[in-house]
Design an enzyme around this catalytic site. Sequence first.
Site, short mmCIF file in Angstrom:
data_model
loop_
_atom_site.label_atom_id
_atom_site.label_comp_id
_atom_site.label_asym_id
_atom_site.label_seq_id
_atom_site.Cartn_x
_atom_site.Cartn_y
_atom_site.Cartn_z
N ALA A 15 50.60 28.12 43.74
CA ALA A 15 50.01 26.81 43.44
C ALA A 15 48.51 26.84 43.68
CB ALA A 15 50.68 25.74 44.30
N LEU A 16 47.77 27.08 42.59
CA LEU A 16 46.31 27.11 42.65
C LEU A 16 45.74 25.97 41.79
CD1 LEU A 16 43.58 28.61 43.30
CD2 LEU A 16 44.00 30.02 41.29
N ARG A 53 63.82 42.26 2.70
CA ARG A 53 63.39 41.16 1.81
C ARG A 53 62.82 41.75 0.51
NH1 ARG A 53 63.59 35.81 0.42
NH2 ARG A 53 61.53 35.02 -0.16
N GLU A 74 46.98 32.49 34.08
CA GLU A 74 46.45 33.59 34.91
C GLU A 74 45.02 33.97 34.48
OE1 GLU A 74 49.03 36.52 36.53
OE2 GLU A 74 50.78 35.23 36.42
N THR A 80 42.03 32.24 31.50
CA THR A 80 41.87 32.18 30.04
C THR A 80 41.14 33.42 29.54
OG1 THR A 80 39.73 31.11 30.25
CG2 THR A 80 41.64 29.64 30.09
N1 COS Z 1 39.27 40.50 42.75
C1 COS Z 1 38.87 40.58 44.04
N2 COS Z 1 37.90 39.80 44.55
C2 COS Z 1 37.33 38.90 43.74
C3 COS Z 1 37.71 38.76 42.38
C4 COS Z 1 38.73 39.62 41.90
N3 COS Z 1 39.18 39.54 40.63
N4 COS Z 1 36.99 37.77 41.81
C5 COS Z 1 36.17 37.32 42.76
N5 COS Z 1 36.37 37.98 43.94
C6 COS Z 1 35.64 37.80 45.20
C7 COS Z 1 34.17 38.07 44.97
O1 COS Z 1 33.87 39.44 45.13
C8 COS Z 1 33.51 37.20 46.02
O2 COS Z 1 33.56 37.87 47.25
P1 COS Z 1 32.24 37.92 48.22
O3 COS Z 1 32.04 36.51 48.64
O4 COS Z 1 32.66 38.82 49.33
O5 COS Z 1 31.13 38.46 47.39
C9 COS Z 1 34.44 36.00 46.13
O6 COS Z 1 35.72 36.43 45.62
C10 COS Z 1 33.95 34.82 45.30
O7 COS Z 1 33.83 35.26 43.95
P2 COS Z 1 32.84 34.67 42.86
O8 COS Z 1 31.52 34.36 43.49
O9 COS Z 1 32.85 35.61 41.70
O10 COS Z 1 33.56 33.30 42.48
P3 COS Z 1 33.34 32.32 41.27
O11 COS Z 1 33.52 30.95 41.75
O12 COS Z 1 32.07 32.67 40.54
O13 COS Z 1 34.62 32.57 40.29
C11 COS Z 1 36.15 33.55 38.74
C12 COS Z 1 35.11 33.71 39.88
C13 COS Z 1 35.67 32.76 37.56
C14 COS Z 1 36.37 34.99 38.35
C15 COS Z 1 37.44 32.91 39.33
O14 COS Z 1 37.23 31.56 39.64
C16 COS Z 1 38.65 33.03 38.41
O15 COS Z 1 39.27 34.09 38.32
N6 COS Z 1 39.02 31.91 37.73
C17 COS Z 1 40.23 31.86 36.94
C18 COS Z 1 41.34 31.33 37.78
C19 COS Z 1 42.66 31.52 37.12
O16 COS Z 1 43.03 32.61 36.73
N7 COS Z 1 43.41 30.43 37.02
C20 COS Z 1 44.69 30.50 36.42
C21 COS Z 1 45.65 29.76 37.25
S1 COS Z 1 46.49 30.72 38.37
S2 COS Z 1 48.15 31.13 37.40
#
Ligand code: COS
Length: 379
Positions: free
Chosen positions: A123-124, A267, A362, A364
């Site tokens: 739940a995110l 077909r 997971e 977009t």
């Molecule tokens: N794997 C491991 N660590 C990660 C990561 C990944 N894929 N993406 C980010 N992190 C880490 C970063 O390295 C950073 O760590 P530090 O603070 O130590 O540098 C921290 O997490 C924060 O990351 P970041 O600054 O990149 O965060 P942002 O807010 O800019 O967002 C995205 C990053 C857009 C990549 C993230 O919000 C995302 O994946 N969004 C999509 C969410 C999703 O998939 N939702 C679907 C619903 S879940 S089914």
Amino acid sequence: MIRDQDVLKRLQETVRRFVRERLLPAESRVENDDSIPAELVQEMRELGLFGMSIPEEYGGLGLTMEEEVTIALELGYTSPAFRSVIGTNNGIGSQGIIVDGTPEQRAHWLPRMARGEVIGSFALTEPDVGSDAASIKTRAKREDDHYLITGTKRYITNAPSADVFTLMARTGGAGADGITAFLVPSDSPGLTLGPIDKKMGQRGTRTCDVILENCRVSKDSVIGGVEGRGFKTAMKVLNRGRLHIAAVCVGAAHRLCDESVAFARNRVQFGKPIAEHQLVQAMLADMGTETFAGHCIVIESARRFDAGQRIIQEAASAKLFCSEMVGRAADRAVQIHGGAGYMQDSPVEHFYRDVRLFRIYEGTSQIQQIIIAREMIAD
Ligand code: COS
């Protein structure tokens, strides 16, 4: 990494037979009933499918990533709803505990998840928070030996059948560092579920809102026992989940190829099977080539994961390419089937709707592009 080719081959053949002999014939029933027959869920339990990625010490099959995607390729060959039943226990609903949980949390939840007795869910997402996962608003307030969590989680896969949620809530200030991952049992006081969502496709997969109003959970429910690490836990879970979803997309594309070839060979138009018309052949060739490319990207990314490499870019590339690819495959499959492909009794019709979700959940396609570009630039 494949540890034992013979053992994996036997598992793969068993799953392939199960998919083709048990699940394929039940596809239209699932479409009509919007639920998975209980006897098939039981057979999945008996095959050990709920615990594919859960370590052997907790009763799972402990598959490596390459082994897991090999099985996901097989499961993808049928309606995605079947894979979803076991999807959260193997992926987003258990991985948080596996990668960051305490020994007690692992021992408490994983054996029952592996047996399929307990369903885990993730739940995110929230009503106002999807792609920008670091901005979640659900709050958890510490009081003595427990937390009170308030907020709403949206489109939560398997929530109606879940026993425990890996749930992200804010314990600190704004941004990623203020987020903590909790294990929230579904019978926690203050937790209720919304009505089941009515979706475009993937009938048989149940999603709904999870509503928390001063939902009380013990202080021991923080994953890993440390606040502020929830965002990173979620990201690690999603890296692996994205590879798994990519494999499911390739499995579906493979099915769409097979259905399209079978239809095109039978077909007849303009006096010969449409498979002998070059414009139809062009569509088949594109589907076959892209499916093969997807297969290669999934296997290579999984191998890198098993080798311990940082695979953030590979996982995002695999998810981006394969989810977009299967969308094109479904479109071509309907085109090859013509009017028949638009009818609900055609197997490609539900795939056309089902696979649309792969480009959204997971992360977009646009989020995958952002991740890929960021990794390239940082390199
Ligand atoms: N794997 C491991 N660590 C990660 C990561 C990944 N894929 N993406 C980010 N992190 C880490 C970063 O390295 C950073 O760590 P530090 O603070 O130590 O540098 C921290 O997490 C924060 O990351 P970041 O600054 O990149 O965060 P942002 O807010 O800019 O967002 C995205 C990053 C857009 C990549 C993230 O919000 C995302 O994946 N969004 C999509 C969410 C999703 O998939 N939702 C679907 C619903 S879940 S089914």
